[in-house]
Write an enzyme that holds these catalytic residues in place. Structure first.
Site, short mmCIF file in Angstrom:
data_model
loop_
_atom_site.label_atom_id
_atom_site.label_comp_id
_atom_site.label_asym_id
_atom_site.label_seq_id
_atom_site.Cartn_x
_atom_site.Cartn_y
_atom_site.Cartn_z
N LYS A 21 0.82 -1.23 0.00
CA LYS A 21 0.00 0.00 0.00
C LYS A 21 0.85 1.27 0.00
O LYS A 21 0.46 2.26 -0.61
CB LYS A 21 -0.98 0.00 1.17
CG LYS A 21 -0.33 0.13 2.53
CD LYS A 21 -1.36 -0.05 3.64
CE LYS A 21 -0.70 0.13 4.99
NZ LYS A 21 -1.51 -0.44 6.09
N ARG A 66 -8.46 -0.06 16.59
CA ARG A 66 -8.74 0.28 15.21
C ARG A 66 -9.78 -0.75 14.77
O ARG A 66 -10.79 -0.90 15.46
CB ARG A 66 -7.46 0.29 14.35
CG ARG A 66 -7.61 1.23 13.15
CD ARG A 66 -6.39 1.29 12.26
NE ARG A 66 -6.19 0.07 11.47
CZ ARG A 66 -5.23 -0.09 10.56
NH1 ARG A 66 -4.36 0.88 10.35
NH2 ARG A 66 -5.12 -1.21 9.88
C1 LIG Z 1 -0.74 -1.22 6.72
C2 LIG Z 1 -1.15 -2.50 7.26
C3 LIG Z 1 -0.21 -3.53 7.41
C4 LIG Z 1 1.26 -3.34 7.11
O1 LIG Z 1 1.79 -2.52 8.10
P1 LIG Z 1 3.39 -2.24 8.17
O2 LIG Z 1 3.58 -1.58 9.48
O3 LIG Z 1 3.71 -1.40 7.01
O4 LIG Z 1 4.04 -3.57 8.12
C5 LIG Z 1 -0.66 -4.75 7.87
N1 LIG Z 1 -1.95 -4.96 8.17
C6 LIG Z 1 -2.88 -4.01 8.05
C7 LIG Z 1 -4.29 -4.32 8.39
C8 LIG Z 1 -2.52 -2.74 7.60
O5 LIG Z 1 -3.45 -1.79 7.49
#
Ligand SMILES: *Cc1c(COP(=O)(O)O)cnc(C)c1O
Length: 386
Positions: free
Chosen positions: A36, A131
Site C-alpha cells: 500500500k 482500530r
Molecule cells: C498497513 C497494514 C499492514 C502493514 O503494516 P506495516 O507496518 O507497514 O508492516 C498490515 N496490516 C494491516 C491491516 C494494515 O493496514
C-alpha cells in the site's frame, strides 16, 4: 534527470523481503508483502514475489487492480475492510479480504455467488489498539453466521496492533489470538478447510498476528503459538520496525531516496523580522523575532538553501537530510534547509532518506517521478510476468 524524484532500489527491497521471509520461515510464519505504501507498484510486487512472500496485501482496491492489470497472479489480500459499495470489485480482484462487519461479508457472498467465485475471509479481532476488529466475545457468533453464507470461505483470523494507539504485540495479546483460533477450531473445525501443513486436521488456515510491529515479538524466540502469518510493509520497504523505528539487523534502510533540486541559495539572517502571525500551515513560529530589520546589526546568519519540494509532495518532518544539513522549514512548494558550510549552487541535487509518512506521501504526489533501479542480475527478470 527530472526532479523531484524517488529512486527505488528493487534489489534492496528484494534483499529485505527475502531476509525477513527466511527468518520468519524458521518460526513457522509466512509473509504477506504489503504494497500500500507504494500504491501497488508492480515492479516492487514482483521483487516481493521473487523473495518468497506467500501473498501480496494492499489496503486499496485501486492498487490491487494495478497489480492485476500487470498480470500478477499471486494471491492478493485486501487488508482493509471492504466498502460495501466495492464488494463486486473486491471479489473480482482479491482472493481474500479482512472483515469485521456481517453486512459486508453478506455483500461479498452475494457478489461471489454472482461471479461464481469463492472469496476468502480473514476476520479481524480487536485486541486493544482500537482500530478495526470484532470484539473477542463476539467472534464465535460471527463465525457461526458466516459459515452459512454461500461462496465464502473462512480462512483465518487476524489482528492489527500498534497503528492507532501504539499497542505493542506481546506474549499476552498474541496468546489471546492463538486461544481464539483454538476455540474456533474446537467449535467449528469440522466445517472449515484442512489446516495447511498441519496434521491437526481441519481448522483456520491463517492466524495473522499483525504487521511490521510484530517482528520484535515474532523473532524474539517467544512461543509463537498458532500465529503463522504476518503482513509486512514498512519493515520490507524501509528496513525498520515501527514500534521504536529502529533499523532491523541485516536490512537496508535506504531502498528509497528522495532527490530534490536547489532553486535558491543565499546567506540570510537566521531569524525573521516584522509582525509575526501564523505560517502558511497555521503554526506559530517558535523563534523570537525582531520587528525591524537592521542591516547593520550583528546577527547570526545561515546559508539558506531552498529546494523545489514541499508539503504537497511529502512530509517534510519525515525527511532525513545528508550529514551537515538541517531542515529549517517547509511550505507547500518550498523546502528550506540550512546547508551549513556547504554552498550549494542552483541546480544541485540533494538526496534525502524518508520515513514511512514521507514515503507514503512522496509515492502519492503526482509531482514526484519514480525511478526503479534494478541490479544487472535482476534486469533479466521481466518485471510484470510470472
Ligand atoms: C498497513 C497494514 C499492514 C502493514 O503494516 P506495516 O507496518 O507497514 O508492516 C498490515 N496490516 C494491516 C491491516 C494494515 O493496514
Amino acid at each position: 534527470m527530472t526532479a523531484p524524484r524517488l529512486e527505488i532500489d528493487l534489489e534492496k527491497i528484494h534483499h529485505n523481503a527475502r531476509t525477513l521471509v527466511n527468518r520468519l520461515r524458521g518460526r513457522g510464519i509466512s509473509v504477506t508483502g504489503v504494497t500500500k505504501a507504494v500504491l501497488g507498484a508492480p515492479e516492487i510486487a514482483a521483487a516481493l514475489i521473487r523473495a518468497g512472500v506467500w501473498a501480496l496485501g494492499d489496503s486499496r482496491i485501486e492498487n490491487i487492480r494495478t497489480l492485476r492489470e500487470a498480470r500478477i497472479t499471486a494471491p492478493i489480500m485486501l487488508i482493509r475492510s471492504p466498502m460495501l459499495s466495492q464488494v463486486e470489485q473486491v471479489v473480482a480482484q482479491a482472493d481474500i479480504s479482512v472483515n469485521t462487519e456481517l453486512d459486508v461479508v453478506r455483500g461479498l457472498s452475494h457478489a461471489a455467488l454472482a461471479a461464481r467465485r469463492t472469496h476468502g475471509i480473514v476476520l479481524m479481532v480487536e485486541l486493544g489498539d482500537l482500530r478495526e476488529g470484532i470484539m473477542p466475545g463476539d467472534l464465535e457468533p460471527f463465525v457461526q453466521a458466516i459459515l452459512d453464507f454461500p461462496n465464502i470461505a473462512l480462512r483465518g483470523i487476524g489482528t492489527n496492533l500498534a497503528c492507532r494507539s501504539g499497542v505493542a504485540p506481546d506474549a499476552r495479546n498474541m496468546a489471546e489470538l492463538s486461544a481464539l483460533a483454538d476455540s474456533i477450531d474446537a467449535t467449528f473445525g469440522h466445517r472449515l478447510r484442512p489446516r495447511l501443513g498441519s496434521s491437526a486436521g481441519f481448522g483456520l488456515e491463517i492466524v495473522s498476528g499483525g504487521n511490521s510491529a510484530n517482528l520484535e515479538w515474532a523473532l524474539s524466540g517467544a512461543d509463537t503459538g498458532r500465529i503463522n502469518h504476518l503482513r509486512l510493509g514498512e519493515a520490507i520497504l524501509l528496513g525498520c520496525e515501527p514500534l521504536h523505528r529502529r533499523p532491523i539487523d541485516g536490512l537496508y534502510t535506504d531502498a528509497f531516496t528522495l532527490i530534490a533540486e536547489v532553486i535558491e541559495t543565499k546567506v540570510k539572517p537566521s531569524e525573521p523580522w516584522g509582525d509575526i502571525g501564523q505560517t502558511a500551515f497555521g503554526e506559530m513560529p517558535p523563534r523570537a523575532t525582531n520587528r525591524i530589520f537592521d542591516p547593520t546589526a550583528e546577527r547570526p546568519r545561515t546559508t539558506q538553501t531552498i529546494l523545489a519540494l514541499g508539503r504537497q509532495d511529502t512530509d517534510a518532518d519525515g525527511l532525513l537530510p545528508p550529514a551537515g544539513m538541517d531542515i529549517l522549514g517547509a511550505s507547500s512548494d518550498h523546502l528550506i534547509v540550512d546547508s551549513g558550510c556547504l554552498r550549494l549552487s542552483v541546480g544541485a541535487e540533494i538526496r534525502f532518506q524518508l520515513n514511512y509518512s514521507a514515503l507514503v506521501r512522496a509515492m502519492t504526489s503526482p509531482f514526484i517521478a519514480q525511478v526503479m533501479k534494478a541490479a544487472s542480475s535482476l534486469t533479466r527478470v521481466p518485471a510484470l510476468t510470472y
